[in-house]
Design a protein around this motif. Structure first.
Motif, PDB file in Angstrom:
ATOM      1  N   VAL B  49     -12.679 -23.244   1.722  1.00 54.47           N
ATOM      2  CA  VAL B  49     -11.216 -22.416   2.099  1.00 54.47           C
ATOM      3  C   VAL B  49     -11.293 -20.781   1.834  1.00 54.47           C
ATOM      4  O   VAL B  49     -10.813 -20.264   2.523  1.00 54.47           O
ATOM      5  CB  VAL B  49     -10.495 -23.379   1.204  1.00 54.47           C
ATOM      6  N   SER B  50     -11.851 -20.605   0.652  1.00 54.10           N
ATOM      7  CA  SER B  50     -11.804 -19.290   0.280  1.00 54.10           C
ATOM      8  C   SER B  50     -12.491 -18.361   1.362  1.00 54.10           C
ATOM      9  O   SER B  50     -11.916 -17.054   1.505  1.00 54.10           O
ATOM     10  CB  SER B  50     -12.781 -19.091  -1.073  1.00 54.10           C
ATOM     11  N   LEU B  53      -9.910 -17.673   3.879  1.00 56.51           N
ATOM     12  CA  LEU B  53      -8.621 -16.960   3.452  1.00 56.51           C
ATOM     13  C   LEU B  53      -9.293 -15.514   3.169  1.00 56.51           C
ATOM     14  O   LEU B  53      -8.505 -14.487   3.626  1.00 56.51           O
ATOM     15  CB  LEU B  53      -8.377 -17.541   2.121  1.00 56.51           C
ATOM     16  N   LYS B  54     -10.456 -15.250   2.988  1.00 56.60           N
ATOM     17  CA  LYS B  54     -11.235 -14.069   2.639  1.00 56.60           C
ATOM     18  C   LYS B  54     -11.090 -13.207   4.181  1.00 56.60           C
ATOM     19  O   LYS B  54     -10.939 -11.982   4.201  1.00 56.60           O
ATOM     20  CB  LYS B  54     -12.599 -14.077   2.451  1.00 56.60           C
ATOM     21  N   PHE B  56      -8.604 -13.722   6.478  1.00 59.33           N
ATOM     22  CA  PHE B  56      -7.375 -12.749   6.478  1.00 59.33           C
ATOM     23  C   PHE B  56      -7.344 -11.629   5.627  1.00 59.33           C
ATOM     24  O   PHE B  56      -6.593 -10.648   5.878  1.00 59.33           O
ATOM     25  CB  PHE B  56      -6.334 -13.960   6.056  1.00 59.33           C
ATOM     26  N   GLU B  57      -7.902 -11.996   4.326  1.00 56.13           N
ATOM     27  CA  GLU B  57      -7.911 -10.491   3.434  1.00 56.13           C
ATOM     28  C   GLU B  57      -8.423  -9.609   4.063  1.00 56.13           C
ATOM     29  O   GLU B  57      -8.228  -8.143   3.909  1.00 56.13           O
ATOM     30  CB  GLU B  57      -8.454 -11.019   2.177  1.00 56.13           C
ATOM     31  N   VAL B  98       3.615 -17.527   6.706  1.00 54.64           N
ATOM     32  CA  VAL B  98       2.874 -17.225   7.804  1.00 54.64           C
ATOM     33  C   VAL B  98       2.633 -18.263   8.860  1.00 54.64           C
ATOM     34  O   VAL B  98       2.370 -19.496   8.281  1.00 54.64           O
ATOM     35  CB  VAL B  98       1.632 -16.422   7.502  1.00 54.64           C
ATOM     36  N   PRO B 134       1.210 -10.947   9.380  1.00 54.97           N
ATOM     37  CA  PRO B 134       2.222 -10.236   8.287  1.00 54.97           C
ATOM     38  C   PRO B 134       1.246 -10.005   7.103  1.00 54.97           C
ATOM     39  O   PRO B 134       1.639  -9.168   6.320  1.00 54.97           O
ATOM     40  CB  PRO B 134       3.216 -11.376   8.133  1.00 54.97           C
ATOM     41  N   LEU B 135       0.227 -10.695   6.828  1.00 55.90           N
ATOM     42  CA  LEU B 135      -0.544 -10.602   5.510  1.00 55.90           C
ATOM     43  C   LEU B 135      -1.349  -9.127   5.629  1.00 55.90           C
ATOM     44  O   LEU B 135      -1.738  -9.052   4.323  1.00 55.90           O
ATOM     45  CB  LEU B 135      -1.472 -11.923   5.479  1.00 55.90           C
ATOM     46  N   LYS B 136      -1.190  -8.708   6.390  1.00 56.79           N
ATOM     47  CA  LYS B 136      -1.679  -7.142   6.562  1.00 56.79           C
ATOM     48  C   LYS B 136      -0.905  -6.251   5.946  1.00 56.79           C
ATOM     49  O   LYS B 136      -1.221  -5.283   5.440  1.00 56.79           O
ATOM     50  CB  LYS B 136      -2.207  -6.598   8.012  1.00 56.79           C
TER      51      LYS B 136
END
Lengths: 222, 140
Positions: B49-50, B53-54, B56-57, B98, B134-136
């Motif tokens: 999962v990480s 998510l990374k 997206f980060e 999101v 939007p996470l940016k």
């Protein structure tokens, strides 16, 4: 083990709003086993906090760490390795861990990332069920090893009640009636007559109703 | 608004054999969108999962995983595990407010199949329709 699950990310983001440097602190004890607060979950939570804060246009610096346990004084000392590098601690331990940090680090701000749920076990991968209520006065020797305190919705000592239908509890047809299970198991063990013994009115003072509990082992103290 | 999304694809060794055989240029000729960056894995079951998510980060607008057919994974349950983790990321994105459609799981046949390119095209269109992630934090 102590079973817990992560709080909604909104609630956690609410806790860290004013922080610029966060220590997300995992525990390698029970919450690692129940996949709620170990190193892997720390990594995920740190990522979610960074993403959530970035969405709000904020930058945070996050340190990801973990301790062997957060419920022993000697391991809490391990926090010293991050001294001066965080504004707040988000603990992914159970409530015991958060309390221990609060007890032992009087000026540190510490917040819980988890909701501590119950004492339970894992009957299959990804599933945890409550098995023990930690009531301080075990009756499992009288009930075939199945706990009526934790597993009966009414914690009845002399069950089943009238809400037991086809082995299920009236609160939810998915929930087993533990008193039916106790009856069936005692039968298999040829001990069914134990069901005829009436248990006396219970003293709940050992279950926390007499205030916070403490165990002292004189042979272990120094 | 037109924008070129950043889409990170995580593909297992078997579903992405085409990338090795055809190379980037060959795939481009087949219609693989420029927006898609391929990340090859031994097995999608390895994906955590990480890691999603990374992505997206690191600025992805969309992320997808291409693994073996659910019941025909070379490593037995690898692609099923990956699908579960994609679901976990969908839930996490929803929690963050999101669109969960920004992450997707594809179970694709192994070897040379147009489905591999079609999945990329589907995600390219989907993410272009959704717009920048939007996470940016670029909307703040």
């Amino acid at each position: 083990m102590i079973v817990a699950e992560r709080k909604p990310i909104d609630e956690i983001l609410g806790m860290v709003q004013d922080a610029e440097r966060i220590l997300v602190l995992g525990c390698r004890g029970c919450v690692t086993v129940c996949s709620a607060g170990g190193e892997r979950e720390v990594e995920i939570l740190a990522s979610l906090i960074r993403l959530g804060m970035k969405k709000q246009g904020k930058q945070v610096e996050i340190i990801e760490g973990s301790l062997v346990r957060q419920c022993d004084k000697e391991y809490i000392d391990g926090i010293d390795q991050w001294q001066g590098r965080y504004d707040i601690i988000i603990s992914t331990a159970c409530g015991v861990g958060v309390n221990f940090i609060a007890n032992l680090r009087p000026t540190d701000r510490v917040y819980p990332a988890l909701n501590t749920s119950f004492l339970g076990g894992s009957p299959e991968q990804g599933v945890w069920t409550e098995q023990c209520a930690g009531c301080g006065n075990c009756v499992l020797h009288l009930t075939g090893g199945l706990c009526p305190v934790a597993r009966c919705a009414k914690s009845l000592m002399n069950g089943p009640c009238g809400g037991s239908v086809n082995g299920k509890c009236e609160i939810n047809p998915q929930v087993e009636c533990v008193w039916q299970s106790i009856h069936d198991r005692l039968g298999r063990l040829d001990n069914q007559e134990m069901m005829n013994d009436i248990m006396p009115i219970r003293d709940w003072s050992t279950a926390g109703h007499g205030g916070p509990r403490k165990t002292l082992r004189d042979d272990l103290t120094i | 608004m037109s924008f070129t999304p950043d889409i990170q694809a995580f593909c297992c060794h078997y579903t992405s054999q085409q990338t090795v055989a055809e190379g980037r240029e060959g795939l481009k000729n087949d219609g693989l969108p420029d927006s898609v960056t391929l990340n090859r894995l031994v097995c999608t079951g390895k994906l955590q999962v990480s890691a999603l998510l990374k992505a997206f980060e690191d600025g992805a607008d969309g992320v997808y995983v291409a693994g073996c057919p659910a019941d025909e994974c070379h490593n037995m349950k690898g692609s099923k595990r990956a699908a579960k983790r994609v679901q976990a990321v969908k839930r996490a994105l929803k929690e963050l407010g999101v669109e969960p459609e920004r992450v997707e799981m594809y179970h694709l046949p192994r070897g040379f199949h147009m489905e591999f390119v079609e999945a990329a095209q589907e995600m390219d269109k989907r993410i272009k329709d959704l717009g920048p992630c939007p996470l940016k934090g670029e909307n703040k």
